[in-house]
Design a protein around this motif. Structure first.
Motif, short mmCIF file in Angstrom:
data_model
loop_
_atom_site.label_atom_id
_atom_site.label_comp_id
_atom_site.label_asym_id
_atom_site.label_seq_id
_atom_site.Cartn_x
_atom_site.Cartn_y
_atom_site.Cartn_z
N ASP A 88 0.93 -1.22 0.02
CA ASP A 88 0.02 0.11 -0.03
C ASP A 88 0.96 1.18 0.01
O ASP A 88 1.50 1.43 1.02
CB ASP A 88 -0.98 -0.11 1.29
CG ASP A 88 -2.15 -1.20 1.17
OD1 ASP A 88 -2.54 -1.36 -0.12
OD2 ASP A 88 -2.51 -1.54 2.25
N ASP A 90 2.26 5.03 -0.14
CA ASP A 90 2.04 6.29 0.28
C ASP A 90 1.92 7.33 -0.93
O ASP A 90 1.01 8.14 -0.82
CB ASP A 90 2.98 6.87 1.59
CG ASP A 90 3.07 6.28 2.74
OD1 ASP A 90 2.18 6.21 3.40
OD2 ASP A 90 4.02 5.47 2.94
N LYS A 116 8.36 5.53 4.80
CA LYS A 116 7.38 5.64 3.74
C LYS A 116 7.54 5.01 2.59
O LYS A 116 8.50 4.66 2.22
CB LYS A 116 7.23 7.17 3.61
CG LYS A 116 6.75 8.07 4.34
CD LYS A 116 5.20 8.03 4.66
CE LYS A 116 4.73 9.52 5.37
NZ LYS A 116 5.20 9.53 6.84
N LYS A 293 -11.85 10.26 -3.64
CA LYS A 293 -10.51 9.94 -3.38
C LYS A 293 -9.71 9.13 -4.17
O LYS A 293 -10.26 8.08 -4.47
CB LYS A 293 -10.33 9.38 -1.86
CG LYS A 293 -8.87 9.52 -1.02
CD LYS A 293 -9.03 9.28 0.26
CE LYS A 293 -7.59 9.19 0.89
NZ LYS A 293 -6.57 8.86 -0.06
N VAL A 295 -7.41 5.87 -4.86
CA VAL A 295 -7.13 4.92 -4.27
C VAL A 295 -6.32 3.87 -4.83
O VAL A 295 -5.37 3.01 -4.25
CB VAL A 295 -8.31 3.98 -3.64
CG1 VAL A 295 -9.05 5.02 -2.55
CG2 VAL A 295 -9.35 3.55 -4.76
N ASN A 310 -2.38 -0.27 -5.23
CA ASN A 310 -3.05 0.62 -4.23
C ASN A 310 -2.25 1.82 -3.68
O ASN A 310 -0.78 1.77 -3.44
CB ASN A 310 -3.49 -0.20 -2.87
CG ASN A 310 -4.44 -1.21 -3.53
OD1 ASN A 310 -5.40 -0.98 -4.07
ND2 ASN A 310 -4.02 -2.43 -3.06
N LYS A 312 -2.23 5.70 -1.37
CA LYS A 312 -3.00 6.97 -0.77
C LYS A 312 -2.78 8.25 -1.75
O LYS A 312 -3.75 8.91 -1.44
CB LYS A 312 -2.26 7.42 0.60
CG LYS A 312 -2.27 6.20 1.58
CD LYS A 312 -1.79 6.72 3.11
CE LYS A 312 -1.63 5.58 3.97
NZ LYS A 312 -0.64 4.44 3.54
N THR A 313 -1.77 8.40 -2.49
CA THR A 313 -1.62 9.36 -3.36
C THR A 313 -0.96 9.28 -4.74
O THR A 313 -0.13 8.37 -4.51
CB THR A 313 -0.44 10.40 -2.62
OG1 THR A 313 -1.01 11.08 -1.32
CG2 THR A 313 -0.34 11.71 -3.62
N GLU A 516 -9.20 14.11 -3.78
CA GLU A 516 -8.16 14.10 -2.95
C GLU A 516 -7.12 13.05 -3.15
O GLU A 516 -7.44 12.01 -3.64
CB GLU A 516 -8.78 13.66 -1.39
CG GLU A 516 -7.60 13.83 -0.30
CD GLU A 516 -8.33 13.52 1.02
OE1 GLU A 516 -7.38 13.49 1.99
OE2 GLU A 516 -9.35 13.51 1.10
N GLY A 517 -5.91 13.48 -3.11
CA GLY A 517 -4.82 12.56 -3.45
C GLY A 517 -4.35 12.23 -4.73
O GLY A 517 -3.79 11.40 -5.28
N PHE A 553 0.88 14.95 4.48
CA PHE A 553 1.06 13.70 5.15
C PHE A 553 1.30 14.21 6.67
O PHE A 553 1.06 13.46 7.17
CB PHE A 553 2.28 13.14 4.56
CG PHE A 553 2.02 12.07 3.55
CD1 PHE A 553 1.65 10.78 3.81
CD2 PHE A 553 1.76 12.36 2.09
CE1 PHE A 553 1.16 9.86 2.98
CE2 PHE A 553 1.39 11.34 1.29
CZ PHE A 553 1.06 10.28 1.70
N THR A 556 -1.76 14.59 8.51
CA THR A 556 -2.86 13.57 8.49
C THR A 556 -2.43 12.62 9.67
O THR A 556 -1.29 12.45 10.16
CB THR A 556 -2.85 13.05 7.20
OG1 THR A 556 -1.51 12.35 6.86
CG2 THR A 556 -3.32 13.88 6.27
#
Length: 556
Positions: A88, A90, A116, A293, A295, A310, A312-313, A516-517, A553, A556
């Motif tokens: 996953d 970042d 990260k 967002k 993903v 996958n 987050k950004t 977002e992201g 980051f 959050t």
């Protein structure tokens, strides 16, 4: 060790037998004695301590060889798409050109030893580990031949933009770009949604990252003489081209092999500060968005196998063509996506001067006449050249001939208006091998664009006259010719940034409106196009976007 003064009749062989020391060892300790049988009367003979008196050392064992547990199969560590599906991320960067490389480099500065997870995917393969000019087998003709062989002539299928080329490879077109890195004129930046002071701050950083300098032409009589002529005859702002070139020499084992800058340099910097995953031959075909967002990304390998990564950004750094193509195919909504396509109008000319007008050292020519508030174009000059070869750069193994006449290549880049009517769109009938619709391009020059083109042509005559350099026809072309749209390779604007979602795709930091992201970091983010070459500006904006992501980051 002791010293023995030989008596009459002593020989090295006799001393060897007396002291029970091997003759070869005595010869080694007494290089002034070449003949073991000569009479050594009066000679000083160095006698090592006998083995019984020598210092006791540990026994010598046998060394074993074992390969490293992790083998490296290429000149940069690679990660398979299968492995990347288990992480996953970042941040996941799509594209490895100037923008993607700059984002990765800056994140490595922020996140060193942070744990990260950062990944990068590149649709192309490994091609070169550096800019092509750094390859010792390249010269100017081979450089051009190779670029046209490995790049994809996108313009063949785009009648409104026939000069366009794309290069799908690690590093993208930065492997072959022209190495001019001027800042965009302040009059252009003042129309952007970024304060001029902040943009200058990021230009400072980008110039350090790329090692931009004007010292490349230092000491050239050709450069100094023609600059002086321009200054005295109506072009006082003419100057040296800011060039991203590493002029340091190797010292204390530090290798400076990447003389000319490419995105490979940014990947190398990041690699030595933070681990990251890199997959090649990995084509992004669809973005996944849930509840506004980003993903993940659907990626296909060269054998057409699908994977989902996958993150987050997600940072899109494909290109002015590929980034809107991916957004449109993924169903991302936005009136401005693909619109406001711009580039530079591009005039090409050649001038000729007599070699006898210039003293030694002739040197390299790289002159830059920048855009101003009244002159919405820039002029670049490079050389010298002959019939078949240009010597703005050349490999150390090539013999540079003496020329009676010197050719100077002149390029003029004009500002093209950023208009909604110039756009790219998905072709409903044609798809590529991955099932993604191909692009159609709708592009034309406005009346204002054509006025700038005419003005550029007039100024080229004035500049050549100021330099006392006659314009000449080459290769069956007119002395000044207008290149087809897209052949400047400076296309931009299809995902422009701004504050209004109706007329822009991203906010001023590159984040796609309302998602977002999801970010954009390539030429497509330019809200307008001045006359300057775009690469330095792309790197500066991408570093700024990376800073924004890092701050997000932290909160959050």
């Amino acid at each position: 060790m002791r010293i023995y003064v030989a008596k009459n009749g002593d020989t090295l062989k006799k001393i060897s037998e007396t002291y029970k020391i091997k003759l070869n060892k005595l010869l080694m300790y007494n290089p002034h004695i070449s003949n073991p049988l000569m009479n050594l009367a009066g000679y000083k003979v160095y006698i090592p301590s006998p083995p019984s008196l020598a210092k006791v050392t540990s026994p010598i064992g046998e060394c074993t060889l074992s390969p490293p547990s992790d083998l490296l199969s290429s000149w940069i560590p690679l990660t398979s798409l299968e492995q990347m599906t288990d992480t996953d991320y970042d941040v996941l960067i799509v594209g490895s050109g100037a923008g993607g490389g700059a984002v990765l480099r800056r994140l490595a500065e922020h996140w060193r030893n942070s744990g990260k997870k950062v990944g990068m995917i590149e649709a192309g393969n490994l091609l070169l580990p550096t800019h092509a000019r750094n390859i010792p087998t390249m010269n100017d003709p081979r450089f051009t031949q190779y670029f046209h062989t490995v790049s994809k002539w996108t313009g063949k299928n785009l009648p409104d933009f026939p000069g366009a080329r794309q290069l799908f490879a690690l590093g993208g077109r930065t492997l072959f770009w022209g190495m001019s890195a001027p800042r965009m004129d302040r009059s252009e930046i003042l129309t952007w949604p970024i304060p001029l002071k902040e943009m200058n701050y990021y230009y400072d950083i980008a110039e350090k990252v790329m090692r931009v300098t004007t010292a490349y032409m230092e000491g050239s009589s050709l450069q100094e003489t023609l600059l002086k002529r321009l200054h005295e005859n109506g072009f006082p702002e003419a100057t040296d081209v800011p060039t991203p070139v590493d002029l340091q020499v190797t010292k204390y084992g530090e290798i400076h092999s990447d003389v000319f800058w490419s995105s490979i340099s940014t990947l190398a910097y990041a690699l030595n500060r933070m681990p990251f995953d890199l997959a090649i031959n990995a084509r992004a075909v669809e973005l996944f968005v849930e509840q506004n967002k980003a993903v993940g990304v659907k990626v296909m390998s060269s054998n057409k196998k699908s994977y989902v990564l996958n993150a987050k950004t997600i940072v899109l750094s494909g290109s002015t063509f590929e980034t809107p193509r991916l957004l449109l195919h993924s169903g991302i909504k936005g009136r401005a996506i693909g619109h406001y396509l711009t580039n530079h109008s591009f005039l090409l000319a050649t001038a000729k001067v007599n070699r006898q007008e210039f003293p030694e050292i002739l040197g390299t020519l790289s002159i830059f006449i920048p855009q101003t508030t009244k002159r919405l174009y820039q002029i670049q000059m490079g050389g010298p050249g002959g019939a078949d070869q240009w010597y703005l750069w050349y490999p150390q193994y090539e013999e540079k001939p003496l020329l009676d006449e010197l050719l100077i290549g002149i390029s003029a880049f004009g500002k093209v208006e950023s208009r909604f009517e110039n756009y790219v769109t998905l072709d409903p009938q044609k798809r590529d091998q991955y099932g993604v619709p191909k692009l159609n391009v709708n592009f034309s020059y406005s009346q204002k664009d054509r006025e700038i083109i005419e003005e550029m042509a007039e100024t080229l005559h004035e500049a050549s006259s100021a330099m006392k350099a006659a314009l000449v026809a080459r290769n069956g072309q007119q002395p000044i010719c207008l290149m087809p749209p897209g052949s400047d390779y400076h296309e931009a604007g299809t995902c422009r940034m701004g504050n209004d979602p109706y007329t822009s795709v991203t906010n001023p930091y590159g984040q796609v409106h309302s998602i977002e992201g999801l970010y954009v970091a390539d030429n497509s983010i330019f809200p307008s196009m001045g006359a300057a070459n775009p690469t330095l500006t792309t790197v500066a904006l991408s570093i700024r976007t990376a800073d924004y992501i890092a701050r997000k980051f932290l909160n959050t």
